[in-house]
Motif scaffolding. Sequence first.
Motif, mmCIF file in Angstrom:
data_model
loop_
_atom_site.group_PDB
_atom_site.id
_atom_site.type_symbol
_atom_site.label_atom_id
_atom_site.label_comp_id
_atom_site.label_asym_id
_atom_site.label_seq_id
_atom_site.Cartn_x
_atom_site.Cartn_y
_atom_site.Cartn_z
ATOM 1 N N ILE A 1 3.378 5.777 -5.749
ATOM 2 C CA ILE A 1 3.125 5.783 -7.199
ATOM 3 C C ILE A 1 2.073 6.830 -7.543
ATOM 4 O O ILE A 1 2.142 7.480 -8.604
ATOM 5 C CB ILE A 1 2.703 4.372 -7.672
ATOM 6 N N ASP A 2 1.128 7.048 -6.649
ATOM 7 C CA ASP A 2 0.094 8.063 -6.887
ATOM 8 C C ASP A 2 0.647 9.483 -6.875
ATOM 9 O O ASP A 2 -0.045 10.422 -7.280
ATOM 10 C CB ASP A 2 -1.030 7.931 -5.851
ATOM 11 N N ALA B 1 2.095 1.817 -3.479
ATOM 12 C CA ALA B 1 0.996 2.340 -4.302
ATOM 13 C C ALA B 1 0.757 3.819 -4.018
ATOM 14 O O ALA B 1 0.516 4.611 -4.942
ATOM 15 C CB ALA B 1 -0.270 1.527 -4.042
ATOM 16 N N THR C 1 -2.475 -7.374 -4.383
ATOM 17 C CA THR C 1 -1.717 -6.411 -5.198
ATOM 18 C C THR C 1 -2.596 -5.535 -6.092
ATOM 19 O O THR C 1 -2.071 -4.697 -6.813
ATOM 20 C CB THR C 1 -0.718 -7.158 -6.094
ATOM 21 N N GLY D 1 -4.435 -3.030 -5.582
ATOM 22 C CA GLY D 1 -4.268 -1.598 -5.348
ATOM 23 C C GLY D 1 -3.008 -1.054 -5.997
ATOM 24 O O GLY D 1 -2.979 0.083 -6.489
ATOM 25 N N PHE D 2 -1.962 -1.858 -6.015
ATOM 26 C CA PHE D 2 -0.703 -1.474 -6.668
ATOM 27 C C PHE D 2 -0.924 -1.339 -8.169
ATOM 28 O O PHE D 2 -0.494 -0.360 -8.791
ATOM 29 C CB PHE D 2 0.356 -2.537 -6.374
ATOM 30 N N ALA E 1 -2.852 1.777 -8.907
ATOM 31 C CA ALA E 1 -2.013 2.971 -8.833
ATOM 32 C C ALA E 1 -1.184 3.131 -10.101
ATOM 33 O O ALA E 1 -1.003 4.249 -10.606
ATOM 34 C CB ALA E 1 -1.109 2.901 -7.602
ATOM 35 N N ASP F 1 0.829 -1.209 0.000
ATOM 36 C CA ASP F 1 0.000 0.000 0.000
ATOM 37 C C ASP F 1 0.861 1.257 0.000
ATOM 38 O O ASP F 1 0.514 2.261 -0.645
ATOM 39 C CB ASP F 1 -0.930 -0.005 1.214
#
Length: 490
Positions: free
Chosen positions: A136-137, A133, A156, A158-159, A162, A130
């Motif tokens: 990454i955002d 992610a 994964t 959510g990753f 993102a 998380d």
Amino acid sequence: MVSEQWPIIGLILVLADWVIRIAALIVIPRDRKPTASMAWLLAIFLIPFVGILLFLLIGNVKLPKKRRDRQTEINRMIAERADGMDLVADRSEWPTWFASVVEQNRVLGALPAAGGNTAHLIGDYQASIDAMAADIDTAEHFVHVEFFIVSLDTTTKGFFAAMERAVQRGVVVRVLLDHISTGRSATHEATYAELDRIGAKWSFLLPVMPFKGKYQRPDLRNHRKLVVVDGRVGYMGSQNLIDRSYNSKKNLKRGLQWQELVARVTGPVVAGINGVFLSDWYSETDENLLATEHLPATEAPFSTDPDALDCQVVPSGPAYEGENNLRQFLALVNSAQQQVIITSPYFVPDEAMIYAITSASLRGLEVQLFVSEIGDQGSVWHAQRSYYGQLLRAGVRIFMYPGPYILHAKHMSIDDDVAVIGSSNMDIRSFNLNFEVMLLVRGPSFVAEMREVEAGYRAVGRELTLEEWEREPASATFLDGIARLTSALQ
């Protein structure tokens, strides 16, 4: 007629057997460690035809010449960019031996040390994914992702979401994943399709595709795990991008769960982490981005906090000549003055490493080893057990992390101010056959964080004593010795 041919066939087989044995004595010891040479010779002498086939398949630890030449070219480019740069503000607080370790790492891996960094540890499996992610955002330019195993699953998703949002913002997302290991995951086809759908640029690491002209020894793998966002933030550690059970039927049946440790890093050293990704990207895609998709270390945020860290990225693998991580581990253990604490899921050291560890204990240092109480790979687990008696008799304390968890974290702390963390196990495979990457850190604040992690392992686990080990029946340790012999086949 057929019966008359049998003596001739038998003579041919005997001659072939002796030719194989003599050739093995000439070829195998050349540029190979004695332990590995003896293991291969033993295999070939006991089972000549099968042994020679295995040797031809997995006996060469080197990559194709083109791939090794590419690594030399990359090292030269990195060294040229780093030439004359001293990114460490103050070396006066370094232990007297530390500068020589840093220099050895630079000579072998090309990357210099850098000061002004921050690094924090994340031991919660989902929390680390998380956190990646979330960073990454924030990406504005590029996201670089490299894992031994990449899988689209509930852990994964959510990753992946993102990464998709980043692509939609115009950010370039590049992903590298090991061909063989990711291909074995249950969701690999869906993973490839999702990377295509979201618009990520991606490539296999060390693909085994002989009909496409891409082939090397199939068990030479890229075991690295890292993420870089805009050259500002980096992640390194032991964790793959997959569910904690690895989505494996046998793991789910046993209830196995992986316990990992990841470092989130900011500062000039992130340029080194990114440099490792870009070198792998160049090697696999022929696209050289070292001059474009690279935030120079001199332009990265430099922390002036009193707890700022001096760090160095240390890559290793079969494209290098020097067994970079083995040499680093040896230098650190031999230089320690107070204590050495090692965490390794697969602990199968070579002779030099086992002597360094036991010698550290014999010269009065506190030496501790954290391993899993249960294993997920039978041969490795048995080979690891074969060292316990030798370690315990030398005074090394061994702590067993309880099942159903597999302690997969890979790190080591030296005295009160030096540590390493990354993807490398302390085993012959990681020393010689896998591409790995470790982060060397000097700073009491980071080691204090690692001490808290180690204390957590100690609290939930149990200590294996010499008395307990000596009660192990011979029948229980028989396989340990056999596995130890075969572990040297490299």
